[in-house]
Design an enzyme around this catalytic site. Structure first.
Site, PDB file in Angstrom:
ATOM      1  CB  SER A 183      11.856 -17.688  15.497  1.00 35.19           C
ATOM      2  OG  SER A 183      12.242 -17.506  14.050  1.00 35.19           O
ATOM      3  CG  HIS A 211       9.885 -14.113  17.854  1.00 28.79           C
ATOM      4  ND1 HIS A 211       9.917 -14.896  19.479  1.00 28.79           N
ATOM      5  CD2 HIS A 211       9.554 -14.223  16.832  1.00 28.79           C
ATOM      6  CE1 HIS A 211       9.077 -16.167  18.401  1.00 28.79           C
ATOM      7  NE2 HIS A 211       9.182 -15.511  16.609  1.00 28.79           N
ATOM      8  CE  LYS A 242       6.236 -14.229  17.887  1.00 31.22           C
ATOM      9  NZ  LYS A 242       5.323 -14.104  16.655  1.00 31.22           N
TER      10      LYS A 242
END
Length: 396
Positions: A183, A211, A242
């Site tokens: 990240s 991610h 996310k």
């Protein structure tokens, strides 16, 4: 108590003096590419809102409808009376999307990572973990009694060395653990090579895909799809916080035996309230949108390429890559100060970014982590680059 308060106040002051104090800016609008804060309107380039679904009208509508149909909260953990049929539906859909037979929801992916290792790995086992794995993996590994081996970030020679050491130590089970995307750097884990090595040594593969889920890979199915190893990863953890709407909740996608054992023994699962009904419904809609989001994924790729190209032309140092996480580097002893001042100057010009420095990243490698979204327009991207240029000239 007075002495304790004084000690804590001194510790907080030291954090401020070291330039590490995290100031929370208050947003006065829904999360989006365009937001307003208490400091004014801003373009948002630091959210994990990769597909722009945090305020998508269909996701919001699904959450609204769920309040009427399913209620506000569960007031229970899953195994008592906290499981609605839609919880199980979301788990089934997440498993299908991840390319695994089953999945289990947790309150967050931090909890998913924190609860898995202790259940599956004991003192007879070995966990081989990438040096730059997320804090939740590090904490989860610490909770287990397994022997721990660490390999240098994405270094396959070192991974082989650690696997050999674990094997020679007589480990019953071995698991290689890695972030799918790191990240702070935007780097992809080399999953094809990791899977090859794991299969050679008879080890399992565990990937935290927070991610990546929803937007990485041709169909948005994450780093396993991106690296061509769908079906070869044993355990995938991910988040609903996310790209998949950005609310809350996490999951483990894996073989049915792993999922069932986690439901029986994972402490964060057994002792945390079930994910709220409106979040489950909104996440189901977000996942449905993500499955067919080829146009938003293409927009995200185009935005990322444009930003990287313009910033390079403007003379900024970027970490190489293609992920929407794009670190703008400010190396050296003075880098942390410059990064923080440039981020502040950009916010004053209506572009919201955040600077990161030690101990979040290594000393001398301060950066501003820019995160592109499919919700950004080309004009938004160009405005962000212009703000970088003006802020740099002002600070320097």
């Amino acid at each position: 108590m007075y002495a304790v308060k004084q000690e804590l106040a001194a510790e907080l002051q030291q954090i401020r003096d070291d330039g590490l104090y995290k100031q929370e800016r208050q947003i006065t609008t829904p999360q989006s590419a365009h937001i307003a804060t208490t400091a004014g309107e801003a373009l948002n380039f630091c959210a994990n809102n990769y597909l722009g679904l945090a305020d998508h009208p269909d996701v919001v509508a699904a959450a609204h409808d769920a309040l009427d149909e399913w209620g506000f909260g569960m007031a229970s953990v899953r195994f008592i009376c906290g499981t609605q049929t839609q919880h199980r539906e979301l788990e089934t859909r997440l498993a299908e999307f991840s390319g695994t037979p089953d999945a289990v929801l947790f309150a967050s992916c931090f909890d998913a990572n924190g609860g898995t290792f202790e259940v599956l790995f004991s003192a007879e086992d070995a966990i081989i973990s990438d040096a730059l794995n997320h804090a939740s993996i590090i904490d989860g590994v610490r909770l287990s009694k397994a022997r721990r081996f660490r390999y240098a970030n994405r270094d396959m020679d070192d991974l082989r060395t650690q696997l050999e050491a674990a094997q020679e130590g007589g480990a019953r089970r071995m698991v290689v653990v890695t972030d799918g995307v790191f990240s702070m750097d935007g780097y992809y884990a080399p999953l094809s090579e990791i899977c090859d090595l794991a299969e050679e040594f008879g080890a399992m593969v565990f990937v935290d895909d927070c991610h990546a889920t929803g937007f990485v890979g041709e169909g948005g199915r994450g780093t396993a799809e991106h690296c061509g190893v769908l079906g070869r990863v044993d355990i995938i953890t991910g988040t609903l916080g996310k790209a998949l709407g950005g609310a809350s909740g996490g999951y483990v996608a894996a073989h049915p035996e792993i999922v069932e054992l986690l439901k029986q023994r994972a402490r964060p699962y057994l002792f945390s309230n079930a994910v709220a009904p409106s979040v489950v419904a909104g996440s189901l809609k977000a996942l449905e949108i993500a499955r067919d989001a080829s146009a938003p994924r293409e927009q995200l790729r185009a935005n990322t390429e444009l930003f990287r190209s313009l910033m390079t032309e403007a003379g900024f140092e970027l970490l190489p890559g293609s992920h929407p996480i794009t670190p703008v580097m400010f190396p050296g002893d003075d880098g942390a100060r410059r990064a923080a001042q440039i981020a502040d100057a950009m916010l004053a010009r209506g572009v919201y970014v955040i600077a990161f420095s030690y101990p979040v990243v290594p000393k001398g490698q301060a950066r501003i982590r820019v995160q592109l979204s499919a919700a950004h327009s080309e004009d938004d991207v160009r405005a962000c680059v212009d703000a970088f240029v003006v802020a740099r000239d002002e600070v320097d």
